[in-house]
Each structure stands twice: as C-alpha cells, then as structure tokens.
Design a protein around this motif. Structure first.
Motif, PDB file in Angstrom:
ATOM      1  N   MET A  92       0.834  -1.100  -0.045  1.00  0.00           N
ATOM      2  CA  MET A  92      -0.007   0.085   0.007  1.00  0.00           C
ATOM      3  C   MET A  92       0.712   1.327   0.092  1.00  0.00           C
ATOM      4  SD  MET A  92      -3.044   0.767   0.378  1.00  0.00           S
ATOM      5  CE  MET A  92      -4.304   2.313   0.760  1.00  0.00           C
ATOM      6  N   LEU A  93       1.758   1.157   1.050  1.00  0.00           N
ATOM      7  CA  LEU A  93       2.635   2.470   0.833  1.00  0.00           C
ATOM      8  C   LEU A  93       3.573   2.627  -0.418  1.00  0.00           C
ATOM      9  CD1 LEU A  93       3.812   4.929   2.814  1.00  0.00           C
ATOM     10  CD2 LEU A  93       5.564   3.371   3.782  1.00  0.00           C
ATOM     11  N   ARG A  94       4.060   1.330  -0.946  1.00  0.00           N
ATOM     12  CA  ARG A  94       4.613   1.589  -1.941  1.00  0.00           C
ATOM     13  C   ARG A  94       4.088   2.205  -3.129  1.00  0.00           C
ATOM     14  NH1 ARG A  94       9.022  -2.933  -4.429  1.00  0.00           N
ATOM     15  NH2 ARG A  94       8.565  -2.349  -6.743  1.00  0.00           N
ATOM     16  N   GLU A  95       2.666   1.563  -3.426  1.00  0.00           N
ATOM     17  CA  GLU A  95       1.711   2.100  -4.278  1.00  0.00           C
ATOM     18  C   GLU A  95       1.700   3.516  -4.231  1.00  0.00           C
ATOM     19  OE1 GLU A  95      -2.420   0.679  -6.319  1.00  0.00           O
ATOM     20  OE2 GLU A  95      -1.030  -0.512  -5.290  1.00  0.00           O
ATOM     21  N   ALA A  96       1.291   3.905  -3.160  1.00  0.00           N
ATOM     22  CA  ALA A  96       1.145   5.641  -2.773  1.00  0.00           C
ATOM     23  C   ALA A  96       2.340   6.162  -3.083  1.00  0.00           C
ATOM     24  CB  ALA A  96       0.820   5.626  -1.188  1.00  0.00           C
ATOM     25  N   ALA A  97       3.555   5.647  -2.864  1.00  0.00           N
ATOM     26  CA  ALA A  97       4.967   6.362  -3.335  1.00  0.00           C
ATOM     27  C   ALA A  97       4.911   6.477  -4.659  1.00  0.00           C
ATOM     28  CB  ALA A  97       6.068   5.836  -2.585  1.00  0.00           C
ATOM     29  N   ASP A  98       4.653   5.457  -5.490  1.00  0.00           N
ATOM     30  CA  ASP A  98       4.712   5.285  -6.969  1.00  0.00           C
ATOM     31  C   ASP A  98       3.637   6.398  -7.633  1.00  0.00           C
ATOM     32  OD1 ASP A  98       5.289   4.226  -9.573  1.00  0.00           O
ATOM     33  OD2 ASP A  98       3.254   3.188  -9.391  1.00  0.00           O
ATOM     34  N   ILE A  99       2.293   6.508  -7.060  1.00  0.00           N
ATOM     35  CA  ILE A  99       1.423   7.547  -7.506  1.00  0.00           C
ATOM     36  C   ILE A  99       2.056   9.075  -7.424  1.00  0.00           C
ATOM     37  CG2 ILE A  99      -0.954   8.564  -7.127  1.00  0.00           C
ATOM     38  CD1 ILE A  99      -1.726   5.643  -6.590  1.00  0.00           C
ATOM     39  N   LEU A 100       2.586   9.284  -6.323  1.00  0.00           N
ATOM     40  CA  LEU A 100       3.146  10.712  -5.825  1.00  0.00           C
ATOM     41  C   LEU A 100       4.528  10.732  -6.892  1.00  0.00           C
ATOM     42  CD1 LEU A 100       3.059  10.827  -2.104  1.00  0.00           C
ATOM     43  CD2 LEU A 100       1.598  11.961  -3.784  1.00  0.00           C
ATOM     44  N   TRP A 101       5.210   9.920  -7.297  1.00  0.00           N
ATOM     45  CA  TRP A 101       6.332   9.945  -7.919  1.00  0.00           C
ATOM     46  C   TRP A 101       5.621  10.120  -9.475  1.00  0.00           C
ATOM     47  CZ3 TRP A 101      11.149  11.171  -8.421  1.00  0.00           C
ATOM     48  CH2 TRP A 101      11.721  10.956  -9.714  1.00  0.00           C
ATOM     49  N   ARG A 102       4.528   9.731  -9.897  1.00  0.00           N
ATOM     50  CA  ARG A 102       4.052  10.038 -10.949  1.00  0.00           C
ATOM     51  C   ARG A 102       3.828  11.330 -11.282  1.00  0.00           C
ATOM     52  NH1 ARG A 102      -0.050   4.543 -11.572  1.00  0.00           N
ATOM     53  NH2 ARG A 102       1.620   3.242 -11.612  1.00  0.00           N
ATOM     54  N   GLY A 103       3.177  11.824 -10.047  1.00  0.00           N
ATOM     55  CA  GLY A 103       2.901  13.579  -9.932  1.00  0.00           C
ATOM     56  C   GLY A 103       3.855  14.277 -10.372  1.00  0.00           C
ATOM     57  N   LEU A 104       5.191  13.906  -9.739  1.00  0.00           N
ATOM     58  CA  LEU A 104       6.275  14.616  -9.847  1.00  0.00           C
ATOM     59  C   LEU A 104       7.053  14.522 -11.164  1.00  0.00           C
ATOM     60  CD1 LEU A 104       8.361  13.672  -6.646  1.00  0.00           C
ATOM     61  CD2 LEU A 104       7.588  15.581  -7.009  1.00  0.00           C
ATOM     62  N   ARG A 105       6.712  13.537 -11.932  1.00  0.00           N
ATOM     63  CA  ARG A 105       7.359  13.357 -13.441  1.00  0.00           C
ATOM     64  C   ARG A 105       6.168  13.984 -14.262  1.00  0.00           C
ATOM     65  NH1 ARG A 105       8.435   7.531 -14.938  1.00  0.00           N
ATOM     66  NH2 ARG A 105       6.102   7.469 -14.235  1.00  0.00           N
ATOM     67  N   LEU A 106       4.916  14.470 -13.829  1.00  0.00           N
ATOM     68  CA  LEU A 106       3.823  15.138 -14.547  1.00  0.00           C
ATOM     69  C   LEU A 106       3.388  13.923 -15.547  1.00  0.00           C
ATOM     70  CD1 LEU A 106       5.595  18.426 -15.318  1.00  0.00           C
ATOM     71  CD2 LEU A 106       4.161  17.918 -13.533  1.00  0.00           C
ATOM     72  N   ARG A 107       3.161  12.855 -14.941  1.00  0.00           N
ATOM     73  CA  ARG A 107       2.449  11.806 -15.408  1.00  0.00           C
ATOM     74  C   ARG A 107       1.057  11.321 -15.049  1.00  0.00           C
ATOM     75  NH1 ARG A 107       4.581  10.567 -20.341  1.00  0.00           N
ATOM     76  NH2 ARG A 107       6.783  10.756 -20.207  1.00  0.00           N
ATOM     77  N   CYS A 108       0.175  10.686 -15.754  1.00  0.00           N
ATOM     78  CA  CYS A 108      -1.077  10.568 -15.228  1.00  0.00           C
ATOM     79  C   CYS A 108      -0.886   9.570 -13.755  1.00  0.00           C
ATOM     80  CB  CYS A 108      -1.858   9.511 -16.046  1.00  0.00           C
ATOM     81  SG  CYS A 108      -3.454   8.785 -15.490  1.00  0.00           S
ATOM     82  N   PRO A 109      -1.504   9.865 -12.648  1.00  0.00           N
ATOM     83  CA  PRO A 109      -1.570   9.019 -11.581  1.00  0.00           C
ATOM     84  C   PRO A 109      -1.928   7.656 -11.468  1.00  0.00           C
ATOM     85  CG  PRO A 109      -3.007  10.985 -11.094  1.00  0.00           C
ATOM     86  CD  PRO A 109      -2.413  10.964 -12.538  1.00  0.00           C
ATOM     87  N   CYS A 110      -3.033   7.431 -12.306  1.00  0.00           N
ATOM     88  CA  CYS A 110      -3.539   6.441 -12.470  1.00  0.00           C
ATOM     89  C   CYS A 110      -2.915   5.057 -13.417  1.00  0.00           C
ATOM     90  CB  CYS A 110      -4.916   6.458 -13.211  1.00  0.00           C
ATOM     91  SG  CYS A 110      -5.784   4.886 -13.496  1.00  0.00           S
ATOM     92  N   CYS A 111      -2.351   5.625 -14.258  1.00  0.00           N
ATOM     93  CA  CYS A 111      -1.563   4.541 -15.301  1.00  0.00           C
ATOM     94  C   CYS A 111      -0.095   4.851 -15.579  1.00  0.00           C
ATOM     95  CB  CYS A 111      -2.196   4.679 -16.676  1.00  0.00           C
ATOM     96  SG  CYS A 111      -1.972   6.192 -17.776  1.00  0.00           S
ATOM     97  N   GLY A 112       0.319   6.202 -15.121  1.00  0.00           N
ATOM     98  CA  GLY A 112       1.938   6.531 -15.241  1.00  0.00           C
ATOM     99  C   GLY A 112       2.185   6.910 -16.644  1.00  0.00           C
ATOM    100  N   TYR A 113       1.489   6.579 -17.751  1.00  0.00           N
ATOM    101  CA  TYR A 113       1.653   6.762 -19.190  1.00  0.00           C
ATOM    102  C   TYR A 113       1.211   8.110 -19.799  1.00  0.00           C
ATOM    103  CZ  TYR A 113       2.719   1.893 -18.770  1.00  0.00           C
ATOM    104  OH  TYR A 113       3.264   0.664 -18.579  1.00  0.00           O
ATOM    105  N   GLY A 114      -0.183   8.504 -19.532  1.00  0.00           N
ATOM    106  CA  GLY A 114      -0.153   9.794 -20.016  1.00  0.00           C
ATOM    107  C   GLY A 114       0.437  10.997 -19.310  1.00  0.00           C
ATOM    108  N   ARG A 115       0.595  11.815 -20.271  1.00  0.00           N
ATOM    109  CA  ARG A 115       1.139  13.203 -19.767  1.00  0.00           C
ATOM    110  C   ARG A 115      -0.096  14.302 -19.207  1.00  0.00           C
ATOM    111  NH1 ARG A 115       6.326  14.305 -21.789  1.00  0.00           N
ATOM    112  NH2 ARG A 115       6.854  12.913 -23.387  1.00  0.00           N
ATOM    113  N   LEU A 116       0.490  14.786 -17.933  1.00  0.00           N
ATOM    114  CA  LEU A 116      -0.631  15.762 -17.403  1.00  0.00           C
ATOM    115  C   LEU A 116      -1.122  17.208 -18.342  1.00  0.00           C
ATOM    116  CD1 LEU A 116       0.282  15.610 -13.795  1.00  0.00           C
ATOM    117  CD2 LEU A 116      -1.717  14.500 -14.886  1.00  0.00           C
TER     118      LEU A 116
END
Length: 123
Positions: free
Chosen positions: A1-25
């Motif tokens: 759970m914590l690892r997934e939350a960190a992954d979602i926040l990392w996607r936000g830092l990279r300006l990617r979609c928090p859901c899939c990580g592929y689409g750009r914000l």
C-alpha cells in the motif's frame, strides 16, 4: 500500500497520469489535459479543486527562498540588502516555475484521497 502511494506521488512529480503513469498531465507550459490520453482518467474532478495546488506551490516557493537565503548567508559574505536583491525576484518568479510540479503533486494527492472515476487497472 505504501509502495503504491509512493509510486502515485512519483508519477505526479514526473507530470504523468497518477492512474496509469503513461499519459502526460500537461499539453503546454500552463495548460493541462482534461483526461489522460492513455487510460481516460479525468484530472479535474470538480471546480475549485486547485486550491491545494496553490498551497503546495506556496510551500515550495517559501521553502526554496528560505533555503536559498540560509545557504547564501552561510556560504557568502553578501549583506542582507544584496541577498534581498537576489531572492526577491526569485520569490516572484518561483510560483511560475513550480506551477506544473505543484499541480502534478496535487493531482496525485487527489487521486490517492478520492479514488478513481474509472476502474482500477489490473497490473
């Protein structure tokens, strides 16, 4: 759970979609896409949700200026007036520099807090 939350926040830092990580914000410097091009996740959930991004932007700006002043004071012999000449324009421009980052982080935080409008992708 914590690892997934960190992954979602990392996607936000990279300006990617928090859901899939592929689409750009963002489609340009200051304009966000309405939906993710890869998974269809909607980025703006309701009007007025961006107040949190404003607070993140304020915190990043304040943190950068305070850290910069302390480092300048510790590492140089500049007077307070000379430091103000350096850090005042930076404090005025920093919100523009941190705009995308703060919105990316806020989209990730909203995503973590409210769940999804589409089905969770199976990994």
């Amino acid at each position: 759970m914590l690892r997934e939350a960190a992954d979602i926040l990392w996607r936000g830092l990279r300006l990617r979609c928090p859901c899939c990580g592929y689409g750009r914000l963002f489609r340009s410097a200051f304009h966000m896409h309405v939906r993710c091009s890869a998974c269809g996740e909607r980025f703006e959930r309701e009007p007025g949700q961006w107040f949190g991004a404003v607070y993140i932007n304020l915190g990043l700006t304040l943190g950068a200026v305070v850290l910069g002043v302390f480092l300048t004071r510790a590492l140089t012999s500049l007077t307070t007036s000379q430091q103000a000449i350096i850090w005042t324009p930076f404090a005025a421009l920093a919100p523009f520099l941190f705009h995308r980052l703060s919105q990316g982080l806020w989209v990730s935080i909203i995503f973590l807090g409210e769940g999804l409008y589409i089905a969770w992708p199976h990994r």
